[in-house]
Design an enzyme around this catalytic site. Sequence first.
Site, short mmCIF file in Angstrom:
data_model
loop_
_atom_site.label_atom_id
_atom_site.label_comp_id
_atom_site.label_asym_id
_atom_site.label_seq_id
_atom_site.Cartn_x
_atom_site.Cartn_y
_atom_site.Cartn_z
N SER A 27 6.63 24.96 -2.04
CA SER A 27 7.01 25.68 -3.25
C SER A 27 6.32 27.05 -3.32
O SER A 27 5.12 27.16 -3.05
CB SER A 27 6.61 24.84 -4.46
N HIS A 36 12.58 18.37 5.67
CA HIS A 36 12.55 18.96 4.32
C HIS A 36 12.67 20.47 4.49
O HIS A 36 11.69 21.19 4.59
CB HIS A 36 11.24 18.57 3.63
N ASP A 44 17.76 21.93 0.98
CA ASP A 44 16.56 21.11 0.84
C ASP A 44 16.35 20.03 1.90
O ASP A 44 15.23 19.81 2.32
CB ASP A 44 16.56 20.46 -0.55
N LYS A 90 14.94 12.25 -4.43
CA LYS A 90 13.83 12.14 -3.48
C LYS A 90 13.66 10.71 -2.98
O LYS A 90 13.15 10.50 -1.88
CB LYS A 90 12.53 12.66 -4.11
N LYS A 121 11.54 29.70 0.32
CA LYS A 121 12.53 28.93 1.09
C LYS A 121 13.95 29.11 0.56
O LYS A 121 14.88 29.42 1.31
CB LYS A 121 12.13 27.45 1.04
N THR A 122 14.13 28.95 -0.75
CA THR A 122 15.47 29.08 -1.35
C THR A 122 15.94 30.53 -1.28
O THR A 122 17.07 30.81 -0.88
CB THR A 122 15.46 28.59 -2.81
N ARG A 172 14.76 23.32 -13.88
CA ARG A 172 15.64 23.23 -12.71
C ARG A 172 17.11 23.20 -13.09
O ARG A 172 17.46 22.93 -14.24
CB ARG A 172 15.33 21.96 -11.90
N ARG A 199 8.22 14.73 -10.39
CA ARG A 199 8.00 13.42 -9.80
C ARG A 199 6.57 12.97 -10.08
O ARG A 199 5.69 13.78 -10.33
CB ARG A 199 8.23 13.46 -8.29
#
Length: 541
Positions: free
Chosen positions: A241, A223, A260, A203, A245-246, A327, A62
């Site tokens: 990041s 988020h 997410d 987003k 988290k994932t 990704r 982004r």
Amino acid sequence: MMETAASTSAMNRLKPLGISQAKEVCLNLTPAELVEEALKNGEGTLTDTGALMADTGKFTGRSPKDRFVVKDESTADSVWWGDINIAFDPEKFDQLHEKMVAYLADKKIYVRDAYAGAHPDYQLKLRVVNELAWHNLFCNNMFLRPEAGADTSWTPDFSIICAPGFEADPAVDGTRQANFAILNFSKKMILIGGTGYAGEMKKGIFGVLNYLLPHEHNTLAMHCSANVGKQGDTAIFFGLSGTGKTTLSADPNRGLVGDDEHGWMPGEAGIFNFEGGCYAKVIDLSREKEPEIWDAIKFGSIVENTRFLPGTHTVDYANKSVTENTRTAYPINFIPNAVEPSVAGVPKNIFFLTADAFGVIPPISKLDKSHAMYHFMSGYTAKVAGTEMGVTEPQTTFSACFGQVFLPLHPTKYAEMLGQKMEEHPDVNVWLINTGWTGGAYGTGHRMKLGYTRAMITAALEGKLNDVEFHKHPIFGVEVPASVPGVPEEILEPRNTWADKEAYDKTANDLAHKFVDNFQKFADFANEEILAGAPKAAVEA
């Protein structure tokens, strides 16, 4: 274009968006049809697992400085204006919209009806217009898909027009450069141009929901990733990041609600996922480390900015030659333990994940309401040395509510809502988890073992810390458990893991000051209860 019943129906849907002309309109194509279109258009290649590999072009992420919000009567007093939400002139928006419509008039376009928000009471009906077929497949994967045969000739609550080939003229159009992503809450429209990075669409809608849900529905937009246990106990994971988290929310023993973006509804209604898919990083992906993501990359999925092993169609996930931000985008039902519809109960446990490279924050600690709101607004993690030229020691990163760049409202609004949720649901536990360094800062200490972090999270989820003794951290004021099943006691108190105790005290005080310095920009807006969560030593100093 040929006037068929289908094309007439498609054109009727586009009239409210100002689009009355196109070379051809492809409406709600299936994933297989979109893959075929993308290959025919030269937009991508198939990998040996059947996924579509596409490049995003110049932009591999982004572009936050080129994200704007139209400032008009409806937003002037409600949006948090500044370098996160950059004000854009309504007339300039209309001018750009007209130019984009003219640009698309001789193009084949792909139109998709979808929605965001897995709970029917909070659904946002979407209509997306894409210049690229693979972008339309991305929207099929990432947004929620209407049931087969459902009537989607709806009036959308929000629309996206995304044309990577259209570039703005900054001198005339009021943008910073040729690329842009502009949210218009009055026109209920997002314009994206000059960038092929598909994440701008996802987003963009997240930003819309971050505005509408708290503002109009008393629902906290978050988020975070979320999962649910076999007993129906919901857990949510916040983290920037690199904090895990994932990885930590992908638990084979728990159902995945989403990876997410979620909303926390009023009362006892619980949480819901905004999306219908996952957009996961794949740098250094392996089947051993993340089997669920690995197996989800199949026909219908997309991989972005990756490269093949020479002479094959096998993706080389270690290849960073295009970007580190490689990704994959796939529908959530490609994950075997996904919960559908993606709705779950009121969270019982909330985890704030930080990778503290200074080795100061305890590996697990419990937060009361004040500390929870303060740490939520701080959104702390640290970057380690070696990632950039000239960086020789860890650097702090603060991102309000663990997603500052997506917040149209002031961060205090979201923090106060979190505090309100904790009051309404006194059984909810908030934990701060340090997945970063222990035994010293980066360069001296070592990274916390993933096995220990998993054991701490499991203990919290299973209620095994309910009857454990806790003591206050002298500087940060968080509650540190005296013992955790399966974890050596000596690592729970970070000061004990340092050979040089004075060095720990100094480093901890330095970090505390960085928290307080970062919070200065919010201090005038934050209430006393939020301010009470600040690190004590730094405040006294």
